[in-house]
Enzyme design. Structure first.
Site: not given
Ligand SMILES: CC(=O)N[C@H]1[C@@H](OP(=O)(O)OP(=O)(O)OC[C@H]2O[C@@H](n3ccc(=O)[nH]c3=O)[C@H](O)[C@@H]2O)O[C@H](CO)[C@@H](O)[C@@H]1O
Ligand SMILES: C=C(OP(=O)(O)O)C(=O)O
Length: 427
Positions: A22-23, A94, A118, A123-124, A127, A309, A331, A401
């Site tokens: 999925k990701n 997201r 969420c 989840r800002p 970055l 995850d 995380i 999902r």
């Molecule tokens: C669709 C997808 O691929 N989802 C995955 C992706 O989510 P996603 O890409 O949203 O996760 P991130 O790796 O970005 O998040 C890691 C951490 O960084 C923080 N953060 C992130 C971006 C930002 O601009 N600012 C900030 O502070 C987040 O709140 C979190 O605490 O990676 C996560 C961490 O492996 C997984 O749990 C999700 O399943």
């Molecule tokens: C947190 C997950 O997905 P998403 O980043 O799409 O919310 C997930 O796949 O477990």
């Protein structure tokens, strides 16, 4: 709303095919916005998140055709007639923010709704935005939308040094950099297999990328990208989830398409807990070693660490382990929502901030429980497989999902599980 009913009925035996990730698919699909040539993704999973990304891309003017029962996605964005990603679609998922970098890189402008937080955390996306700003984008936040413009002549290569590892921000920056003028260096980049898969696909499309899978990715921008056909990498989270089924219930299950390198840190913990994982020529075979599962401590980390995850599913296993386990979630700030539901099934868990302490008991008992997010929902199904009596999991739309045909896959190895009320068409 659908519910899933699970009745614990002993050891499982057989094989489970693992789908494409999925990701990975959710970041490969927006890559179509970088080119006017066709992009074909094979081994795509059939999930509601993929349908949401399809809807989003179509709303921008891209064509997305689902072939071979959804396993192949034929994408094309010849002319984008809309550059606004609307809140009504973005709020559902997201990963929608991943259309920002590609649209901005190819057409020089984009308006994308902020996705909001969420259940698992705030989840800002700061970055993602900072990376695009470093490449010269002018960003303005108005009425919940990011209004983005590239400088005249397009985005410029830049050094982007992320303060923390972010999968999504790395993906957005990587896609944008493929069409930027000059060289982009992404430091402290995420190293997840989904990033490697994206880089491989972009390279097939003509991008110049080095270093994916390490903390420094270098991208030499090109003028245009072309079409490609790319197979989506195996879903390591679906893999880990089904590996836990025989670990929890006993028996032996072969996860077809599984690879150790996708789940190495997870396998180390399984080994410590007393679970055998063997590589076969078709995937990974999993069985419990002699005796009861042992308690282990788990800390979630970016890849190659233990994935957040898989934390909820691992907790389901540790509920009936011998001894006390501590799970530390590093995380996301609110990712223990499955704990109160597992407690309803008799588990002994204490949550304090980012730590959950699990005191193993000999048997869980079935109960009505509620899914609160994607991975929480599947952890309750896993717990139900090993519990005495019946577990009724509600709000299973979360599950849709990220898990295709979960009932069919688990029944295939002998589990007593059914979906009731308005069963979805792909079960
Ligand atoms: C669709 C997808 O691929 N989802 C995955 C992706 O989510 P996603 O890409 O949203 O996760 P991130 O790796 O970005 O998040 C890691 C951490 O960084 C923080 N953060 C992130 C971006 C930002 O601009 N600012 C900030 O502070 C987040 O709140 C979190 O605490 O990676 C996560 C961490 O492996 C997984 O749990 C999700 O399943
Ligand atoms: C947190 C997950 O997905 P998403 O980043 O799409 O919310 C997930 O796949 O477990």
């Amino acid at each position: 709303m659908d519910q899933i009913i699970v009745r614990g009925n002993g050891p499982l035996k057989g094989e489970i095919p693992i789908a494409g990730a999925k990701n990975a698919c959710l970041t490969l699909m927006p890559a179509t916005l970088l080119t006017d040539q066709p992009l074909t993704l094979t081994n795509a999973p059939r999930l509601s998140d993929i349908r949401t990304m399809t809807e989003l891309l179509q709303s921008l003017g891209a064509e997305v055709a689902s072939l071979q029962e959804g396993q192949v996605l034929a994408l094309s964005s010849h002319d984008l007639n809309n550059h606004t990603a609307d809140y009504d679609i973005v709020r559902k998922m997201r990963a929608s923010i991943l259309v920002l970098g590609p649209m901005l890189a190819r057409d020089g402008h984009a308006i994308v709704s902020l996705p909001g937080g969420c259940a698992i955390g705030a989840r800002p996306v700061d970055l993602h935005l900072r990376a695009l700003e470093a490449m010269g984008a002018d960003l303005d936040l108005r009425e919940g939308y990011v209004h983005a413009k590239a400088p005249a002549g397009g985005l410029k290569g830049a050094v982007i040094d992320f303060p923390i590892v972010s999968v999504g921000a790395t993906e957005n920056a990587l896609m944008a950099a493929t069409l930027a003028r000059g060289t982009t260096v992404i430091k402290n980049a995420a190293r997840e297999p989904e990033i490697v898969d994206l880089a491989q696909c972009l390279r097939r499309m003509g991008a110049h990328i080095e270093g994916e899978g390490t903390s420094t990715i270098t991208v030499e921008g090109v003028k245009t990208l072309g079409g490609a056909t790319h197979p989506v990498v195996t879903d390591r989270i679906e893999l880990g989830t089904y590996m836990l089924a025989p670990a929890i219930c006993g028996g032996e299950v072969e996860c077809l398409g599984g690879r150790i390198d996708l789940v190495a840190a997870f396998c180390e913990k399984l080994d410590e807990a007393g679970i055998d994982v063997t590589e076969t020529d078709r995937g990974l075979k999993v069985a419990r070693k002699n005796g009861r599962v042992r308690a282990v401590d788990v800390v979630t980390e970016p890849f190659p660490g233990f994935p957040t995850d898989l934390q909820a599913q691992m907790m389901a296993l540790l509920c009936t382990a011998e001894g006390t386990s501590v799970l530390e979630e590093k995380i996301f700030e609110n990712r223990f929502m499955h704990a109160p539901e597992l407690i309803r099934m008799g588990a002994r868990i204490e949550v304090q901030g980012g730590h959950a302490t699990v005191h193993g008991i000999s048997k869980l008992r079935g109960a009505p429980v509620m899914a609160t997010d994607l991975r929480a929902s599947v952890s309750l199904i896993l717990a139900g497989l090993a519990a005495e009596g019946e577990t009724v999991v509600s709000r299973v739309y979360h599950l849709d999902r990220g898990y295709e045909k979960v009932v069919r896959k688990l029944r295939g190895v002998g589990a007593d599980i059914e979906r009731i009320k308005g069963a979805s068409s792909d079960e």
